[in-house]
Motif scaffolding. Structure first.
Motif, PDB file in Angstrom:
ATOM      1  N   LYS A  40      -9.498  -1.884 -10.563  1.00 24.81           N
ATOM      2  CA  LYS A  40      -9.093  -2.593 -11.777  1.00 24.81           C
ATOM      3  C   LYS A  40      -7.636  -2.291 -12.100  1.00 24.81           C
ATOM      4  O   LYS A  40      -7.208  -1.143 -12.082  1.00 24.81           O
ATOM      5  N   CYS A  41      -6.888  -3.342 -12.417  1.00 29.56           N
ATOM      6  CA  CYS A  41      -5.492  -3.200 -12.820  1.00 29.56           C
ATOM      7  C   CYS A  41      -5.459  -2.594 -14.228  1.00 29.56           C
ATOM      8  O   CYS A  41      -6.088  -3.118 -15.148  1.00 29.56           O
ATOM      9  N   LYS A  42      -4.723  -1.502 -14.398  1.00 30.55           N
ATOM     10  CA  LYS A  42      -4.622  -0.857 -15.710  1.00 30.55           C
ATOM     11  C   LYS A  42      -3.757  -1.656 -16.674  1.00 30.55           C
ATOM     12  O   LYS A  42      -3.813  -1.443 -17.870  1.00 30.55           O
ATOM     13  N   VAL A  43      -2.985  -2.599 -16.169  1.00 33.54           N
ATOM     14  CA  VAL A  43      -2.090  -3.391 -17.018  1.00 33.54           C
ATOM     15  C   VAL A  43      -2.822  -4.592 -17.622  1.00 33.54           C
ATOM     16  O   VAL A  43      -2.787  -4.820 -18.828  1.00 33.54           O
ATOM     17  N   CYS A  44      -3.517  -5.378 -16.783  1.00 37.80           N
ATOM     18  CA  CYS A  44      -4.106  -6.633 -17.269  1.00 37.80           C
ATOM     19  C   CYS A  44      -5.620  -6.726 -17.105  1.00 37.80           C
ATOM     20  O   CYS A  44      -6.213  -7.726 -17.457  1.00 37.80           O
ATOM     21  N   SER A  45      -6.241  -5.713 -16.510  1.00 40.19           N
ATOM     22  CA  SER A  45      -7.694  -5.648 -16.295  1.00 40.19           C
ATOM     23  C   SER A  45      -8.211  -6.560 -15.178  1.00 40.19           C
ATOM     24  O   SER A  45      -9.416  -6.762 -15.052  1.00 40.19           O
ATOM     25  N   TYR A  46      -7.312  -7.122 -14.358  1.00 40.62           N
ATOM     26  CA  TYR A  46      -7.744  -7.880 -13.180  1.00 40.62           C
ATOM     27  C   TYR A  46      -8.547  -6.945 -12.278  1.00 40.62           C
ATOM     28  O   TYR A  46      -8.214  -5.772 -12.131  1.00 40.62           O
ATOM     29  N   ILE A  47      -9.612  -7.457 -11.677  1.00 36.43           N
ATOM     30  CA  ILE A  47     -10.429  -6.648 -10.773  1.00 36.43           C
ATOM     31  C   ILE A  47     -10.297  -7.186  -9.355  1.00 36.43           C
ATOM     32  O   ILE A  47     -10.539  -8.373  -9.102  1.00 36.43           O
ATOM     33  N   TYR A  48      -9.889  -6.295  -8.446  1.00 37.87           N
ATOM     34  CA  TYR A  48      -9.846  -6.639  -7.027  1.00 37.87           C
ATOM     35  C   TYR A  48     -11.190  -6.262  -6.419  1.00 37.87           C
ATOM     36  O   TYR A  48     -11.590  -5.095  -6.440  1.00 37.87           O
ATOM     37  N   ASP A  49     -11.880  -7.265  -5.894  1.00 37.18           N
ATOM     38  CA  ASP A  49     -13.168  -7.048  -5.240  1.00 37.18           C
ATOM     39  C   ASP A  49     -12.979  -7.317  -3.752  1.00 37.18           C
ATOM     40  O   ASP A  49     -12.735  -8.455  -3.345  1.00 37.18           O
TER      41      ASP A  49
END
Length: 52
Positions: free
Chosen positions: A5-14
């Motif tokens: 999870k990106c700590k900046v925007c909460s995008y999740i890389y799966d």
């Protein structure tokens, strides 16, 4: 494989899905992404991600 999870925007890389916007094929582990890889949503550097 772990998701990140990106700590900046909460995008999740799966890794099961990969990331079409960065041309990352499904099955690519986060650890195998190049160091210059950036969040496709906000452009944050790879080190800004945490394992979830």
């Amino acid at each position: 494989m772990k998701r990140y999870k990106c700590k900046v925007c909460s995008y999740i890389y799966d890794p099961e899905n990969g990331e079409p916007r960065t041309k990352t094929p499904p099955g690519t582990a986060f650890e195998d992404l190049p160091e210059e890889w950036k969040c496709p949503k906000c452009g944050a550097a790879k080190f800004r991600f945490i394992s979830i």
